[in-house]
Design an enzyme around this catalytic site. Structure first.
Site, mmCIF file in Angstrom:
data_model
loop_
_atom_site.group_PDB
_atom_site.id
_atom_site.type_symbol
_atom_site.label_atom_id
_atom_site.label_comp_id
_atom_site.label_asym_id
_atom_site.label_seq_id
_atom_site.Cartn_x
_atom_site.Cartn_y
_atom_site.Cartn_z
ATOM 1 N N GLU A 67 -74.012 36.191 15.681
ATOM 2 C CA GLU A 67 -73.642 37.528 15.873
ATOM 3 C C GLU A 67 -74.774 38.343 16.150
ATOM 4 O O GLU A 67 -74.849 39.526 16.445
ATOM 5 C CB GLU A 67 -73.157 37.923 14.321
ATOM 6 N N HIS A 113 -68.437 10.043 13.954
ATOM 7 C CA HIS A 113 -67.332 9.451 14.065
ATOM 8 C C HIS A 113 -66.163 10.486 14.835
ATOM 9 O O HIS A 113 -64.897 10.017 14.818
ATOM 10 C CB HIS A 113 -66.683 8.728 12.832
ATOM 11 N N LYS A 134 -63.041 45.419 14.243
ATOM 12 C CA LYS A 134 -62.630 46.123 12.914
ATOM 13 C C LYS A 134 -61.958 47.326 13.243
ATOM 14 O O LYS A 134 -60.759 47.569 12.395
ATOM 15 C CB LYS A 134 -63.916 46.569 12.117
HETATM 16 O O1 PA5 Z 1 -73.443 40.851 9.585
HETATM 17 C C1 PA5 Z 1 -72.505 41.556 9.619
HETATM 18 O O2 PA5 Z 1 -72.964 42.692 9.565
HETATM 19 C C2 PA5 Z 1 -71.110 41.193 9.440
HETATM 20 O O3 PA5 Z 1 -70.834 40.006 9.397
HETATM 21 C C3 PA5 Z 1 -70.688 41.734 7.816
HETATM 22 O O4 PA5 Z 1 -71.146 41.168 6.939
HETATM 23 C C4 PA5 Z 1 -69.321 41.648 7.871
HETATM 24 O O5 PA5 Z 1 -68.200 42.152 8.804
HETATM 25 C C5 PA5 Z 1 -68.857 41.901 6.398
HETATM 26 O O6 PA5 Z 1 -68.809 43.698 6.386
HETATM 27 P P1 PA5 Z 1 -69.295 44.415 5.083
HETATM 28 O O7 PA5 Z 1 -70.161 43.714 4.153
HETATM 29 O O8 PA5 Z 1 -69.368 45.714 5.452
HETATM 30 O O9 PA5 Z 1 -67.734 44.068 4.449
#
Ligand code: PA5
Length: 470
Positions: free
Chosen positions: A291, A320, A434
């Site tokens: 990410e 394996h 989202k």
């Molecule tokens: O790293 C990030 O920003 C995302 O993976 C969020 O953690 C994830 O989308 C969840 O978001 P939130 O904590 O706002 O619910």
């Protein structure tokens, strides 16, 4: 007490000129390393990168600790409702530092609450947790930085309803909220209902929150020593600012993986944990790396479509399943072994005197010795086949080492952002998904997205229906 980063088998000397990274290639990154480091130092001193200081935040660590010490007395189970960065860190800590069968231990043998983290909106998964926890002795922790993630809000609504119907007025005592200190629906809700809350620093992004109450609260509730965890992480801050490229393990790790992709054509980066306890950490890292670095635009706005593809594997199990591909398949991978010099326990293989060649060499050895031999053997096989690999070894799998590893990989992610020339702290691609979910579920304000999606889906579809007999 140390972590050890052995990167020999990423270098040309070990895997051949054609495959391996040359000293000159590493040298070519030195300038970018220096610029990135200066930029990080500047941003850190202006308060822009609060995550570098999280392990030093005594106030928060103590507040979590004292809350957990009291709550552990009262509750038998702790269930975290969250997803992505709000769940993977807590699961990594739980996996690495609690007993592998934690939830099955008796209360006396467990140091804290049973732990549940159903990080999805699969009704079978959430329903199953509700089947096995008694709301009367469970503390639910809803964790969302933004306060608006559809999956977490849906879980939250189900749990509030569940608690209200089972516990009546006392439901509030079974809910603790971890979210932004000021903003978002959940902060407002918690204020109104006077719920116990913890805050996530507004400038610490979801996947960097494991050392905030997001990770610390579940860790402390399940009996992990969070002071030791943070002490281990704290020790890495200075190292991560080291001005010598080859003595800065965070930058070196990032630089080698960057070169593996860009100079050697290895975009697939496998974290191969030779410990079931470290496997969830590979999962956490997979999100952190993907990410943070998988981006369309560079920091100066040009289109790059860049980023590595992190993969997780666990040894010896995946020997394996995957190693045939890693050793003989396309030359598009680099493997990062994650291992421990010492496991949490010794389990000797008994001498049963069977006098068979298949048993003799194993008898009297320890299982951990066998697992580490398999790790070294796989690294050797890869190296012999000219396959890039490196190893991070922990002296032990305990809170200080795990804290240090987490910090190392987070710092590496920021250096990698510098090498890949992307902003590692945003995630515009996740936001698009989202928004599309909000649109499909009919949230107001997202009507245009819904129209766009419907017109795309209205185009001619090619579907094969395959009948299944009952
Ligand atoms: O790293 C990030 O920003 C995302 O993976 C969020 O953690 C994830 O989308 C969840 O978001 P939130 O904590 O706002 O619910």
């Amino acid at each position: 007490m140390s972590l050890h980063l052995d990167y020999t088998a990423t270098l040309a000397e070990a895997v051949g000129e054609q495959n391996g990274i040359r000293q000159s290639e590493l040298e070519s990154l030195r300038r970018t390393f220096e610029d990135t480091r200066s930029d990080l130092i500047r941003r850190h001193s202006s308060g822009e990168l609060p995550f570098w200081d999280l392990p030093f935040d005594r106030e928060t660590i103590s507040a979590v600790d004292s809350f957990a010490t009291r709550a552990r007395e009262r509750f038998d189970s702790f269930a975290l409702l969250g997803i992505g960065g709000s769940a993977l860190g807590p699961m990594a800590l739980h996996g690495a530092l609690n007993h592998p069968q934690h939830n099955l231990l008796t209360g006396e043998r467990r140091n804290g609450c049973r732990f549940f983290c159903p990080d999805n909106v699969d009704p079978d998964l959430i329903g199953a947790v509700l089947d096995v926890v008694d709301p009367a002795d469970t503390l639910f922790n809803v964790v969302t930085k933004s306060g608006g993630t559809a999956e977490t809000v849906a879980q939250f609504l189900i749990i509030v309803d569940h608690l209200r119907s089972r516990l009546g007025r006392n439901w509030r005592e079974h809910l603790v909220v971890t979210t932004d200190p000021e903003r978002g629906f959940l902060r407002e809700f918690a204020r109104r209902k006077q719920l116990q809350t913890f805050s996530i620093h507004p400038d610490v992004g979801g996947r960097f929150t494991v050392l905030t109450p997001v990770g610390l609260l579940p860790a402390a509730m399940t009996g992990i020593d969070i002071q030791a965890l943070c002490a281990g992480a704290a020790a890495l801050r200075e190292v991560s600012f080291n001005q010598q490229f080859d003595e800065n393990p965070a930058a070196l790790f990032a630089g080698l993986l960057y070169l593996a992709q860009t100079a050697k054509g290895r975009p697939i980066q496998i974290m191969f944990a030779y410990s079931n306890r470290l496997y969830p950490l590979a999962d956490w890292f997979r999100q952190l790396w993907a990410e943070s670095l998988g981006k369309r635009f560079s920091i100066d706005g040009s289109e790059l479509f860049t980023g590595p593809t992190p993969v997780k594997a666990v040894g010896a199990t995946d020997q394996h399943s995957q190693v045939q591909l890693y050793v003989e398949g396309p030359q598009d991978k680099v493997v990062v072994f994650l291992g421990a010099r010492q496991f949490g326990r010794q389990l000797p293989i008994p001498r049963l005197g069977m006098e068979a060649p298949e048993t003799g060499y194993l008898e009297g050895a320890d299982l951990g010795e066998l697992l580490n031999a398999e790790r070294r053997a796989t690294a050797y096989a890869l190296t012999r086949a000219g396959r890039l690999n490196m190893t991070i070894e922990l002296d032990a799998i305990d809170p200080p080492h795990v804290g240090a590893l987490i910090y190392l990989l987070e710092a590496a992610t920021l250096y990698a952002g510098g090498f890949y020339r992307v902003n590692p702290l945003d995630q515009p691609g996740v936001e698009a998904g989202k928004r599309a979910t909000y649109a499909l579920m009919g949230r107001s304000g997202y009507e245009q997205e819904r129209k766009d999606m419907e017109s795309l889906e209205a185009s001619e579809r090619r579907v094969v229906d395959i009948p299944v007999n009952r």
